[in-house]
Design a protein around this motif. Structure first.
Motif, PDB file in Angstrom:
ATOM      1  N   PRO A 294      41.861  48.131  18.425  1.00  0.00           N
ATOM      2  CA  PRO A 294      40.606  46.957  18.765  1.00  0.00           C
ATOM      3  C   PRO A 294      40.435  46.690  20.146  1.00  0.00           C
ATOM      4  N   GLU A 295      39.113  46.154  20.297  1.00  0.00           N
ATOM      5  CA  GLU A 295      38.610  45.902  21.642  1.00  0.00           C
ATOM      6  C   GLU A 295      39.850  45.073  22.667  1.00  0.00           C
ATOM      7  N   VAL A 296      39.974  45.438  23.890  1.00  0.00           N
ATOM      8  CA  VAL A 296      40.888  44.907  24.787  1.00  0.00           C
ATOM      9  C   VAL A 296      40.614  43.635  25.293  1.00  0.00           C
ATOM     10  N   GLN A 297      41.714  43.050  25.811  1.00  0.00           N
ATOM     11  CA  GLN A 297      41.502  41.967  26.827  1.00  0.00           C
ATOM     12  C   GLN A 297      40.817  42.623  28.240  1.00  0.00           C
ATOM     13  N   ILE A 298      39.822  42.188  28.642  1.00  0.00           N
ATOM     14  CA  ILE A 298      39.348  42.904  29.956  1.00  0.00           C
ATOM     15  C   ILE A 298      40.559  43.004  31.423  1.00  0.00           C
ATOM     16  N   LEU A 299      41.357  41.967  30.994  1.00  0.00           N
ATOM     17  CA  LEU A 299      42.499  42.049  31.833  1.00  0.00           C
ATOM     18  C   LEU A 299      43.278  43.392  31.909  1.00  0.00           C
ATOM     19  N   ASP A 300      43.207  44.148  30.811  1.00  0.00           N
ATOM     20  CA  ASP A 300      44.035  45.176  30.583  1.00  0.00           C
ATOM     21  C   ASP A 300      43.537  46.611  31.348  1.00  0.00           C
ATOM     22  N   PHE A 301      42.077  46.276  31.702  1.00  0.00           N
ATOM     23  CA  PHE A 301      41.583  47.385  32.467  1.00  0.00           C
ATOM     24  C   PHE A 301      42.231  47.319  34.022  1.00  0.00           C
ATOM     25  N   VAL A 302      42.726  48.436  34.128  1.00  0.00           N
ATOM     26  CA  VAL A 302      43.618  48.534  35.747  1.00  0.00           C
ATOM     27  C   VAL A 302      42.318  48.043  36.747  1.00  0.00           C
ATOM     28  N   ILE A 303      41.104  48.542  36.732  1.00  0.00           N
ATOM     29  CA  ILE A 303      40.200  48.190  37.811  1.00  0.00           C
ATOM     30  C   ILE A 303      39.935  46.739  37.752  1.00  0.00           C
ATOM     31  N   GLN A 304      40.020  45.871  36.656  1.00  0.00           N
ATOM     32  CA  GLN A 304      39.968  44.543  36.573  1.00  0.00           C
ATOM     33  C   GLN A 304      41.162  43.986  37.483  1.00  0.00           C
ATOM     34  N   GLN A 305      42.217  44.530  37.122  1.00  0.00           N
ATOM     35  CA  GLN A 305      43.376  44.049  37.896  1.00  0.00           C
ATOM     36  C   GLN A 305      43.420  44.257  39.343  1.00  0.00           C
ATOM     37  N   HIS A 306      42.650  45.285  40.038  1.00  0.00           N
ATOM     38  CA  HIS A 306      42.455  45.619  41.159  1.00  0.00           C
ATOM     39  C   HIS A 306      41.540  44.557  41.598  1.00  0.00           C
ATOM     40  N   LYS A 307      40.443  44.139  40.984  1.00  0.00           N
ATOM     41  CA  LYS A 307      39.459  42.999  41.447  1.00  0.00           C
ATOM     42  C   LYS A 307      40.079  42.023  41.486  1.00  0.00           C
ATOM     43  N   LEU A 308      41.269  41.260  40.621  1.00  0.00           N
ATOM     44  CA  LEU A 308      41.387  40.017  40.725  1.00  0.00           C
ATOM     45  C   LEU A 308      42.911  39.732  41.437  1.00  0.00           C
ATOM     46  N   PHE A 309      43.780  40.737  40.996  1.00  0.00           N
ATOM     47  CA  PHE A 309      45.083  40.414  41.601  1.00  0.00           C
ATOM     48  C   PHE A 309      45.108  40.146  43.148  1.00  0.00           C
ATOM     49  N   ILE A 310      44.231  40.926  43.662  1.00  0.00           N
ATOM     50  CA  ILE A 310      44.413  40.431  45.371  1.00  0.00           C
ATOM     51  C   ILE A 310      43.936  39.018  45.503  1.00  0.00           C
ATOM     52  N   SER A 311      43.354  38.542  44.863  1.00  0.00           N
ATOM     53  CA  SER A 311      42.862  37.263  44.813  1.00  0.00           C
ATOM     54  C   SER A 311      44.231  36.049  44.739  1.00  0.00           C
ATOM     55  N   ILE A 312      44.881  36.607  43.783  1.00  0.00           N
ATOM     56  CA  ILE A 312      46.125  35.917  43.615  1.00  0.00           C
ATOM     57  C   ILE A 312      47.119  35.848  44.801  1.00  0.00           C
ATOM     58  N   ALA A 313      47.000  37.255  45.129  1.00  0.00           N
ATOM     59  CA  ALA A 313      48.213  37.316  46.314  1.00  0.00           C
ATOM     60  C   ALA A 313      47.446  36.601  47.579  1.00  0.00           C
ATOM     61  N   THR A 314      46.306  36.763  47.891  1.00  0.00           N
ATOM     62  CA  THR A 314      45.610  36.412  49.174  1.00  0.00           C
ATOM     63  C   THR A 314      45.758  34.987  49.065  1.00  0.00           C
ATOM     64  N   SER A 315      45.556  34.043  47.869  1.00  0.00           N
ATOM     65  CA  SER A 315      45.739  32.691  47.945  1.00  0.00           C
ATOM     66  C   SER A 315      47.069  32.440  48.520  1.00  0.00           C
ATOM     67  N   HIS A 316      48.065  33.058  47.980  1.00  0.00           N
ATOM     68  CA  HIS A 316      49.646  32.877  48.559  1.00  0.00           C
ATOM     69  C   HIS A 316      49.583  33.295  49.913  1.00  0.00           C
ATOM     70  N   ALA A 317      49.249  34.287  50.398  1.00  0.00           N
ATOM     71  CA  ALA A 317      48.990  34.704  51.751  1.00  0.00           C
ATOM     72  C   ALA A 317      48.588  33.712  52.548  1.00  0.00           C
ATOM     73  N   PHE A 318      47.494  33.166  52.125  1.00  0.00           N
ATOM     74  CA  PHE A 318      46.673  32.110  53.117  1.00  0.00           C
ATOM     75  C   PHE A 318      47.522  30.597  53.044  1.00  0.00           C
ATOM     76  N   LYS A 319      48.223  30.421  51.948  1.00  0.00           N
ATOM     77  CA  LYS A 319      48.865  29.196  51.851  1.00  0.00           C
ATOM     78  C   LYS A 319      50.143  29.344  52.884  1.00  0.00           C
ATOM     79  N   ILE A 320      50.768  30.356  52.735  1.00  0.00           N
ATOM     80  CA  ILE A 320      52.040  30.628  53.496  1.00  0.00           C
ATOM     81  C   ILE A 320      51.860  30.884  54.670  1.00  0.00           C
ATOM     82  N   CYS A 321      50.808  31.379  55.416  1.00  0.00           N
ATOM     83  CA  CYS A 321      50.123  31.628  56.648  1.00  0.00           C
ATOM     84  C   CYS A 321      49.706  30.265  57.082  1.00  0.00           C
ATOM     85  N   GLY A 322      48.954  29.609  56.383  1.00  0.00           N
ATOM     86  CA  GLY A 322      48.392  28.277  56.885  1.00  0.00           C
ATOM     87  C   GLY A 322      49.447  27.444  57.128  1.00  0.00           C
ATOM     88  N   LEU A 323      50.675  27.457  56.221  1.00  0.00           N
ATOM     89  CA  LEU A 323      51.737  26.394  56.544  1.00  0.00           C
ATOM     90  C   LEU A 323      52.376  26.843  58.031  1.00  0.00           C
TER      91      LEU A 323
END
Ligand SMILES: CCCCCCCC/C=C\CCCCCCCCCCCCCC(=O)SCCNC(=O)CCNC(=O)[C@H](O)C(C)(C)COP(=O)(O)OP(=O)(O)OC[C@H]1O[C@@H](n2cnc3c(N)ncnc32)[C@H](O)[C@@H]1OP(=O)(O)O
Ligand SMILES: Cc1cc2nc3c(=O)[nH]c(=O)nc-3n(C[C@H](O)[C@H](O)[C@H](O)COP(=O)(O)OP(=O)(O)OC[C@H]3O[C@@H](n4cnc5c(N)ncnc54)[C@H](O)[C@@H]3O)c2cc1C
Length: 633
Positions: A294-323
């Motif tokens: 069947p059609e997949v969740q677009i989150l299962d495309f590795v390139i979609q993970q490449h596009k989005l997971f860096i934003s999750i990580a960067t948000s934490h990076a900025f939060k921790i560096c911001g403190l």
């Protein structure tokens, strides 16, 4: 800095008249403004009541209060400058007696920070507004001698604020003493009419920030008491004596506060974009990976993970560096309070490059989140377009990015020269001495090895800049010309420095606390930190190949590890954005709501369009029909 109590979200979100019947994108420019003033006034009232119950504490990390207002407003709060710059400027730059006087009305006055002019934003020493001492009347006379001297851009200045802190060139007995800050009432408290001698208005529609009420202000022989000059750092006495500041740049202190704060603000902007795009990517099914499944969740495309997971990580990076940066800021402010300015240049340099990198990264990463949601990300109801236009404004305001990076470069070059002379350096630049003395290690494919490698890039580029400047000088250029000639490389040095700082602080802060966390949480946070560092090592592989001993084989192994990390994070991706804990009412997104009812919410929102109030719009009969009938064959 005064810290305003964070009204509990439930309290604020339970107030009925804070909700919008018609989505803001269907209101006119004027209706939008009136709507945010309506909502902002309710919030302002809540703040006033709440703040009566609690003592304000100076120098506390700013509350996230205005983020609740971000959600309620679904746009920028026109009262924001009152809290972000007007009050902090008075708290940081006025004497205790002046603070008591100027802030005695508490929330009874609404202020802004009026520094930028039509003709000058970056070059503060070029500002044209004048404040001239009148000895006879013990007053300053404010003037806007040219059109370009009109204050232009201050938030809330057009129609909201009744006071402002104005940056103007101080003139005493014919001598100019440079930019100083003045407390100025601009509207009548009762009638809100502009005071005589002032020309006030808003500057017009912008690509975003359209409810910020950015305005213009012109002075014509406008008089204020001499005591309205903020006199904590420098003073003008009744007899006209000018007492200069221990450091003239202390006048710029309010900007440092906001620059420091923006790191954590961008963490929050990114958390919202990541929440929307990751949740949507878990709901959206499109195309196949295996043809017979069947059609997949677009989150299962590795390139979609490449596009989005860096934003999750960067948000934490900025939060921790911001403190981390906030703690540095608080310590430096404490030192200044005790008379020591030693670390002010370092704080200025850190705040300049980290503000720039965090705002630039937030901009392109939010755009990447939008694009990863396909056409639906382009809908205003997704809230991704507004997040983008709001975040990218920060690349310019509070110090344009290029200009601030050059300020950091100025600090790096000075530090490099000190390293060459064998002086000891602050910890944040001590790697320059190690590089100069050739005390550095071979490449290691570990997070620490990557951080060390990124620092080698900074040192190598800084050395190259210093040599470039020297080369231009030896060819006959003045130092300032040589600086300008080398500015492309100088920007590169600052960008590299900022990235190395973010990677180092993120990794080592997570590593430091991981023993205090549950094993699962420590594992996931370390995966995010390692993903962030590995992402940027791969992005900067060219510089690493030039300035470190990294090999092609090392890079291949890093790419492999990066893809492993994407796969490790995938099962936790939705849980990670859920843990940002941003309520639907504040997320304001049809794509990112917690319940995942994307398509139903999109349709509900579409039906709110005024155009859908009728099946046939009147323009058919008025305009289309005559033409159709005329040309009907
Ligand atoms: C209803 C209720 C709801 C709301 C509830 C809210 C509660 C919320 C509470 C808190 C919230 C806070 C959140 C904030 C979020 C953000 C929102 C913001 C919205 C928008 C705000 C925008 C405001 C603005 O844009 S204000 C204007 C900004 N303008 C600038 O930044 C100008 C940039 N230019 C400069 O800074 C300077 O001109 C310069 C540095 C570029 C050059 O200055 P210069 O020519 O005088 O210096 P030189 O280059 O010659 O020399 C450099 C020399 O000076 C030192 N230096 C320079 N600047 C500083 C500094 N700031 N501090 C210290 N030192 C400085 C530098 O180190 C050099 O020193 P040397 O030793 O090398 O000589
Ligand atoms: C949404 C928004 C809100 C704002 N709110 C406020 C506010 O509340 N109060 C306030 O006082 N101001 C405010 N500002 C103004 C803001 O601070 C200025 O726009 C900013 O400082 C840049 O100044 P400028 O726009 O005059 O650009 P300029 O200083 O004219 O710079 C234009 C371009 O010239 C180049 N440049 C300039 N100087 C140099 C240099 N030394 N070296 C190399 N290149 C250079 C850069 O490319 C720069 O982008 C706001 C701006 C925006 C967009």
């Amino acid at each position: 800095m005064k810290c305003y109590p964070v009204p509990r979200e439930n309290l604020v979100l339970s107030i009925d008249n804070l909700k919008d019947d018609i989505p803001e994108e269907y209101l006119s420019h004027k209706e939008c403004y009136e709507n945010v003033i309506r909502k902002g006034s309710v919030l302002y009232d809540i703040f006033s009541e709440l703040s009566k119950d609690r003592k304000h504490k100076a120098h506390q990390a700013p509350s996230n209060a205005y983020r609740i207002s971000d959600g309620i407003m679904q746009n920028v709060n026109p009262f924001l400058l009152h809290f972000a710059l007007f009050v902090p400027a008075i708290t940081n730059q006025a004497t205790p007696e002046q603070q008591a006087e100027f802030l005695k009305h508490g929330f009874g006055i609404i202020g802004t920070y009026a520094q930028t002019e039509l003709g000058h934003g970056t070059f503060l020493r070029g500002l044209e507004t004048t404040a001239t001492l009148d000895l006879e009347t013990d007053e300053f006379v404010l003037n806007s001698p040219t059109l370009t001297s009109y204050k232009w851009w201050p938030g809330g200045l057009g129609h909201t604020a009744n006071h402002c802190v104005v940056m103007a060139q101080l003139y005493v007995k014919g001598k100019c003493h440079g930019p100083h800050l003045f407390f100025v009432q601009i509207r009548d408290i009762e009638t809100h009419e502009p005071l005589p001698g002032l020309k006030l208005g808003e500057i017009g529609a912008k690509m975003g920030f359209n409810t910020a009420d950015n305005g213009f202000l012109g002075f014509h022989n406008f008089r204020i008491p001499r005591n309205n000059m903020l006199m904590k750092n420098s003073q003008v006495l009744k007899d006209g004596t000018y007492v200069e500041s221990k450091n003239e740049k202390l006048t710029y202190g309010s900007m440092v506060f906001v620059r420091v704060y923006l790191l954590s603000d961008m963490a929050y902007m990114l958390a919202r974009a990541a929440t929307i795009s990751v949740r949507y990517s878990a709901v959206r099914h499109q195309s196949h990976i295996k043809p017979d499944e069947p059609e997949v969740q677009i989150l299962d495309f590795v390139i979609q993970q490449h596009k989005l997971f860096i934003s999750i990580a960067t948000s934490h990076a900025f939060k921790i560096c911001g403190l981390w940066l906030w703690q540095t800021y608080s310590k430096v402010m404490e030192d200044i309070g005790k008379g020591s300015m030693d670390r002010l240049p370092e704080l200025h340099a850190l705040s300049c490059c980290l503000k720039t990198t965090s705002t630039r990264d937030a901009g392109w990463l939010i755009e990447q989140c939008r694009l990863a949601c396909g056409g639906h990300g382009y809908l205003m109801s997704s809230n991704l377009p507004s997040l983008y236009t709001t975040a990218t404004a920060a690349i310019t305001y509070e110090g344009e990015s290029t200009v601030l990076l050059l300020q950091t470069a100025r600090y790096l070059i000075k530090s490099w020269k000190r390293a060459m002379e064998g002086e000891s350096l602050p910890a944040t630049v001590s790697f320059l001495s190690e590089y100069f003395n050739k005390r550095y290690n071979k490449w290691e494919n570990t997070p620490k090895g990557i951080v060390d490698g990124l620092k080698l890039v900074v040192a190598g580029v800084t050395k190259m800049c210093a040599e470039s400047i020297q080369k231009h000088v030896s060819r006959g250029q003045q130092y300032e010309e040589a600086w300008n000639s080398s500015s492309v490389q100088l920007i590169k040095a600052s960008e590299a420095y900022s990235r190395a700082l973010l990677c180092e602080v993120f990794w080592f802060e997570v590593d430091k606390v991981s023993s205090t966390l549950s094993n699962n949480l420590a594992v996931v946070l370390k995966q995010l930190a390692e993903l962030y560092i590995t992402y940027w090592a791969l992005e900067k592989r060219g510089d690493l190949l030039v300035y470190t001993t990294i090999s092609k084989d090392d890079l291949d192994k890093l790419q492999e590890r990066y893809e492993e990390l994407l796969a490790l994070i995938r099962p936790n991706a939705v849980g990670l954005v859920d843990s940002f804990d941003i309520r639907d009412e504040i997320l304001c997104s049809t794509l990112g709501a917690y319940d995942g009812r994307v398509y139903e919410r999109m349709m509900e929102h579409a039906l709110k369009s005024p155009l859908n109030a009728e099946t046939v719009n009147q323009s058919f009969h008025k305009y289309m029909k005559p033409v159709i009938l005329k040309h009907k064959i």
